[in-house]
Write a protein that holds these residues in place. Structure first.
Motif, PDB file in Angstrom:
ATOM      1  N   ALA A   1       0.759  -1.238   0.006  1.00  0.00           N
ATOM      2  CA  ALA A   1      -0.089  -0.014  -0.049  1.00  0.00           C
ATOM      3  C   ALA A   1       0.712   1.343   0.190  1.00  0.00           C
ATOM      4  N   VAL A   2       0.728   2.144  -0.894  1.00  0.00           N
ATOM      5  CA  VAL A   2       1.278   3.627  -0.898  1.00  0.00           C
ATOM      6  C   VAL A   2       0.543   4.568   0.161  1.00  0.00           C
ATOM      7  N   SER A   3       1.411   5.274   0.416  1.00  0.00           N
ATOM      8  CA  SER A   3       0.907   6.446   1.417  1.00  0.00           C
ATOM      9  C   SER A   3       0.196   7.399   0.566  1.00  0.00           C
ATOM     10  N   ARG A   4      -0.668   8.410   1.229  1.00  0.00           N
ATOM     11  CA  ARG A   4      -1.450   9.471   0.593  1.00  0.00           C
ATOM     12  C   ARG A   4      -0.414  10.429   0.000  1.00  0.00           C
ATOM     13  N   PRO A   5      -0.478  10.688  -1.296  1.00  0.00           N
ATOM     14  CA  PRO A   5       0.597  11.721  -1.636  1.00  0.00           C
ATOM     15  C   PRO A   5      -0.042  13.155  -1.256  1.00  0.00           C
TER      16      PRO A   5
ATOM     17  N   GLN B   1      -3.879   8.534 -19.143  1.00  0.00           N
ATOM     18  CA  GLN B   1      -4.726   9.458 -19.503  1.00  0.00           C
ATOM     19  C   GLN B   1      -5.589   9.880 -18.154  1.00  0.00           C
ATOM     20  N   VAL B   2      -5.479   8.923 -17.174  1.00  0.00           N
ATOM     21  CA  VAL B   2      -6.270   9.260 -15.921  1.00  0.00           C
ATOM     22  C   VAL B   2      -5.439  10.341 -15.401  1.00  0.00           C
ATOM     23  N   LEU B   3      -4.201  10.070 -15.432  1.00  0.00           N
ATOM     24  CA  LEU B   3      -3.232  11.124 -14.851  1.00  0.00           C
ATOM     25  C   LEU B   3      -3.033  12.289 -15.532  1.00  0.00           C
ATOM     26  N   ASN B   4      -3.367  12.175 -16.703  1.00  0.00           N
ATOM     27  CA  ASN B   4      -3.334  13.442 -17.556  1.00  0.00           C
ATOM     28  C   ASN B   4      -4.411  14.492 -16.986  1.00  0.00           C
ATOM     29  N   ILE B   5      -5.603  13.972 -16.479  1.00  0.00           N
ATOM     30  CA  ILE B   5      -6.688  14.785 -15.985  1.00  0.00           C
ATOM     31  C   ILE B   5      -6.445  15.338 -14.779  1.00  0.00           C
ATOM     32  N   VAL B   6      -5.895  14.333 -13.774  1.00  0.00           N
ATOM     33  CA  VAL B   6      -5.425  14.939 -12.360  1.00  0.00           C
ATOM     34  C   VAL B   6      -4.586  15.639 -12.387  1.00  0.00           C
ATOM     35  N   TYR B   7      -3.364  15.221 -13.193  1.00  0.00           N
ATOM     36  CA  TYR B   7      -2.161  16.457 -13.213  1.00  0.00           C
ATOM     37  C   TYR B   7      -2.500  17.612 -14.126  1.00  0.00           C
ATOM     38  N   LEU B   8      -3.764  17.749 -14.771  1.00  0.00           N
ATOM     39  CA  LEU B   8      -4.359  18.828 -15.314  1.00  0.00           C
ATOM     40  C   LEU B   8      -3.307  19.174 -16.423  1.00  0.00           C
ATOM     41  N   THR B   9      -2.847  18.273 -17.146  1.00  0.00           N
ATOM     42  CA  THR B   9      -1.997  18.565 -18.410  1.00  0.00           C
ATOM     43  C   THR B   9      -2.107  17.403 -19.494  1.00  0.00           C
ATOM     44  N   SER B  10      -1.853  17.910 -20.879  1.00  0.00           N
ATOM     45  CA  SER B  10      -1.862  17.021 -22.046  1.00  0.00           C
ATOM     46  C   SER B  10      -0.554  16.285 -22.229  1.00  0.00           C
TER      47      SER B  10
ATOM     48  N   GLY C   1       2.897  14.792  -7.272  1.00  0.00           N
ATOM     49  CA  GLY C   1       2.987  13.291  -8.061  1.00  0.00           C
ATOM     50  C   GLY C   1       2.366  12.572  -7.122  1.00  0.00           C
ATOM     51  N   VAL C   2       1.921  11.164  -7.705  1.00  0.00           N
ATOM     52  CA  VAL C   2       1.625  10.016  -6.787  1.00  0.00           C
ATOM     53  C   VAL C   2       2.697   8.975  -6.564  1.00  0.00           C
ATOM     54  N   ASN C   3       2.348   8.250  -5.636  1.00  0.00           N
ATOM     55  CA  ASN C   3       3.163   7.171  -5.124  1.00  0.00           C
ATOM     56  C   ASN C   3       2.937   5.959  -5.698  1.00  0.00           C
ATOM     57  N   GLY C   4       3.869   5.071  -5.928  1.00  0.00           N
ATOM     58  CA  GLY C   4       3.817   3.954  -6.886  1.00  0.00           C
ATOM     59  C   GLY C   4       4.547   3.936  -8.023  1.00  0.00           C
ATOM     60  N   GLU C   5       4.202   2.823  -8.722  1.00  0.00           N
ATOM     61  CA  GLU C   5       5.146   2.500 -10.122  1.00  0.00           C
ATOM     62  C   GLU C   5       4.520   3.381 -11.245  1.00  0.00           C
ATOM     63  N   VAL C   6       3.201   3.431 -11.191  1.00  0.00           N
ATOM     64  CA  VAL C   6       2.680   4.074 -12.270  1.00  0.00           C
ATOM     65  C   VAL C   6       2.171   5.561 -11.834  1.00  0.00           C
ATOM     66  N   ASN C   7       3.214   6.486 -12.440  1.00  0.00           N
ATOM     67  CA  ASN C   7       2.926   7.836 -12.015  1.00  0.00           C
ATOM     68  C   ASN C   7       3.184   8.939 -13.029  1.00  0.00           C
ATOM     69  N   THR C   8       3.154   8.464 -14.214  1.00  0.00           N
ATOM     70  CA  THR C   8       3.456   9.254 -15.429  1.00  0.00           C
ATOM     71  C   THR C   8       2.237   9.291 -16.301  1.00  0.00           C
ATOM     72  N   SER C   9       1.845  10.680 -16.313  1.00  0.00           N
ATOM     73  CA  SER C   9       0.948  10.927 -17.546  1.00  0.00           C
ATOM     74  C   SER C   9       1.148  10.612 -19.022  1.00  0.00           C
ATOM     75  N   ALA C  10      -0.028  10.573 -19.823  1.00  0.00           N
ATOM     76  CA  ALA C  10       0.607  10.023 -21.183  1.00  0.00           C
ATOM     77  C   ALA C  10       0.826  11.435 -22.118  1.00  0.00           C
ATOM     78  N   ALA C  11       1.659  11.403 -22.917  1.00  0.00           N
ATOM     79  CA  ALA C  11       1.810  12.486 -23.958  1.00  0.00           C
ATOM     80  C   ALA C  11       0.873  12.305 -25.198  1.00  0.00           C
ATOM     81  N   ASN C  12       0.160  13.257 -25.121  1.00  0.00           N
ATOM     82  CA  ASN C  12      -0.900  13.484 -26.098  1.00  0.00           C
ATOM     83  C   ASN C  12      -0.771  14.584 -27.139  1.00  0.00           C
TER      84      ASN C  12
END
Length: 241
Positions: A69-73, A209-218, A230-241
């Motif tokens: 379990a990751v901690s709250r970022p 894509q989910v991270l695009n929205i919560v990071y507010l970036t495309s 950012g978020v904790n965990g291995e999946v932490n990078t938004s998509a390049a659109n």
């Protein structure tokens, strides 16, 4: 963590207990958020029920993940909403948007999250190979869909359809070229409570894509918006659109 903190602050004025925010990665605090002065009993009870569900999701996921379990970022419930509202054209540049100022603002802010939660769990389904975890994730997806339908219905009944279309378009501008996102009214002004494709199936978003929205970036990024560090965990990078 994001939804739990948003709803708990709205209904209680405070967020998760410290014991529910520890884990791997860097633990962060929550900026913004306070109790909403609801105008109607119905909206207050909707918010209370959803808050309880989201808190339960955090408890369940932390228990299921155990030591993983990751901690709250760090979470921003203040300037992030203003940036999203400005991008959607709900408020003019230089003006702020307080998601907790009134019932209408709260519901619009909730709309910003809820559809993302549904598409996130659907998009993650193919990544889950353990059937026990898949069943649990399907259960959470169903709850998120109930929540989304509830918030969308409440906004339609209030006559806030045009505002949801603006927020929907803003989300669409962040998560890639496909025009999948939908507001609570269609192009003719009719109710559109369930956003689906031509087959009546809800659409998906990838983790990026989910991270695009919560990071507010495309763009590809590792922080921003609601998660300023950012978020904790291995999946932490938004998509390049």
């Amino acid at each position: 963590y994001l939804e739990a903190e948003f709803y708990l602050h709205a209904v209680t004025g405070r967020g998760l207990a410290d014991a529910m925010t520890t884990g791997t990665g860097t633990r962060g605090g929550v900026t913004g958020g306070r109790a909403v002065r609801f105008e109607t009993k119905a909206a207050r009870q909707y918010a209370q029920e959803i808050a309880a569900d989201e808190k339960a999701h955090v408890q369940f996921l932390r228990s299921a993940l155990g030591s993983a379990a990751v901690s709250r970022p760090a979470i921003d419930l203040q300037s992030s909403f203003t940036a999203a509202a400005q991008a959607a054209g709900l408020v003019k540049p230089g003006r702020s948007f307080d998601a907790f100022a009134c019932e209408e603002n709260f519901l619009l802010a909730a709309f910003l999250f809820e559809d993302v939660g549904v598409t996130a769990y659907k998009g993650a389904a193919p990544l889950i190979t353990n059937k026990t975890y898949l069943e649990a994730a399907a259960g959470i997806l169903a709850v998120e869909a109930y929540h989304a339908g509830n918030i969308r219905s409440a906004l339609y009944q209030r006559g806030d359809g045009k505002a949801t279309v603006k927020l929907s378009n803003a989300r669409d501008s962040l998560d890639g070229p496909a025009d999948d996102d939908q507001g609570v009214i269609d192009g003719h002004g009719n109710a559109n409570i369930v956003p689906t494709d031509a087959n009546g199936i809800a659409y998906s978003r990838s983790p990026g894509q989910v991270l695009n929205i919560v990071y507010l970036t495309s763009k590809a990024a590792t922080s921003g918006g609601f998660f300023p560090k950012g978020v904790n965990g291995e999946v932490n990078t938004s998509a390049a659109n």
